[in-house]
Design a protein around this motif. Structure first.
Motif, PDB file in Angstrom:
ATOM      1  N   VAL A  88       8.820  47.169  35.150  1.00 21.86           N
ATOM      2  CA  VAL A  88       8.023  45.978  35.428  1.00 21.86           C
ATOM      3  C   VAL A  88       6.812  46.287  36.000  1.00 21.86           C
ATOM      4  CG1 VAL A  88       8.028  43.708  36.088  1.00 21.86           C
ATOM      5  CG2 VAL A  88       9.971  44.675  35.186  1.00 21.86           C
ATOM      6  N   ASN A  89       5.534  46.065  35.443  1.00 19.45           N
ATOM      7  CA  ASN A  89       4.185  46.310  35.909  1.00 19.45           C
ATOM      8  C   ASN A  89       4.327  48.075  36.497  1.00 19.45           C
ATOM      9  OD1 ASN A  89       3.337  44.062  35.623  1.00 19.45           O
ATOM     10  ND2 ASN A  89       4.014  43.025  37.535  1.00 19.45           N
ATOM     11  N   GLU A  90       4.869  48.791  35.648  1.00 20.60           N
ATOM     12  CA  GLU A  90       4.901  50.335  35.967  1.00 20.60           C
ATOM     13  C   GLU A  90       5.701  50.660  37.028  1.00 20.60           C
ATOM     14  OE1 GLU A  90       3.216  52.147  33.851  1.00 20.60           O
ATOM     15  OE2 GLU A  90       2.454  50.317  33.164  1.00 20.60           O
ATOM     16  N   THR A  91       6.857  49.758  37.652  1.00 19.49           N
ATOM     17  CA  THR A  91       7.815  50.170  38.689  1.00 19.49           C
ATOM     18  C   THR A  91       9.047  49.900  37.906  1.00 19.49           C
ATOM     19  OG1 THR A  91       6.377  49.133  40.338  1.00 19.49           O
ATOM     20  CG2 THR A  91       8.620  49.223  40.698  1.00 19.49           C
ATOM     21  N   PRO A  92       9.956  51.000  38.096  1.00 17.47           N
ATOM     22  CA  PRO A  92      11.296  51.068  37.598  1.00 17.47           C
ATOM     23  C   PRO A  92      11.887  49.979  38.430  1.00 17.47           C
ATOM     24  CG  PRO A  92      10.460  53.297  38.413  1.00 17.47           C
ATOM     25  CD  PRO A  92       9.440  52.179  38.788  1.00 17.47           C
ATOM     26  N   MET A  93      12.946  49.272  37.720  1.00 16.58           N
ATOM     27  CA  MET A  93      13.624  48.116  38.413  1.00 16.58           C
ATOM     28  C   MET A  93      15.110  48.073  37.788  1.00 16.58           C
ATOM     29  SD  MET A  93      10.895  45.239  39.191  1.00 16.58           S
ATOM     30  CE  MET A  93      11.453  44.800  40.747  1.00 16.58           C
TER      31      MET A  93
END
Length: 163
Positions: A136-141
């Motif tokens: 999400v928005n280049e962030t792994p979650m």
């Protein structure tokens, strides 16, 4: 605006390892930040639950993002009396195995052994983790976490802390 994109399997495995460290350090607010807005945390009471029908049996935990937030709020707000004092935990993870899906989600499977110490008692928890990781928005979650306890269908001690 949130965008979803592909995540590589190495980053997904690193997130699972980071989550274990954060939980063992008791950094529950940081743990919340690892979760996507649409999330599911599930600890079933059957060794082989039906992932397509989680309501087919009782669950120890079945929580969406709002309920995950509530669990942490109770722990940190002094409303989880069974965690006064807090449990001390340490967990050992097996080497995570990651599989990328066509939709960009990565499924990370690992096995764990968790030692919990609280009020002169030691409990050992073990089982398998299954994490679904999205970007999400280049962030792994984390979008989904399933904890399959080896002894899920046996009497269990208090597990107010987070697995």
């Amino acid at each position: 605006m949130m965008t979803k994109s592909m995540i590589n399997t190495t980053a997904a495995c690193e997130l699972v390892e980071k989550e274990a460290e954060i939980l063992d350090d008791g950094r529950y607010e940081d743990w919340l930040n690892l979760w996507a807005a649409e999330a599911l945390y599930w600890v079933p009471t059957t060794p082989e639950p039906d992932p397509d029908d989680p309501f087919a049996s009782v669950s120890l935990v079945y929580a969406d993002r709002s309920e995950i937030n509530d669990r942490v709020s109770r722990l940190l707000g002094g409303h989880a009396f069974a965690q006064d004092p807090f449990s001390r935990t340490t967990r050992i993870l097996s080497k995570p195995r990651a599989t990328a899906r066509e939709d960009g989600t990565v499924v990370v499977e690992s096995r764990f052994i968790l030692h919990e110490v609280r009020l002169e008692q030691v409990h050992v928890w073990s089982g398998r983790y299954s994490h679904e990781i999205v970007t999400v928005n280049e962030t792994p979650m984390i979008s989904r976490k399933i904890v399959l306890l080896v002894n899920c269908d046996r009497p269990l001690p208090n597990m107010t802390f987070l697995l």
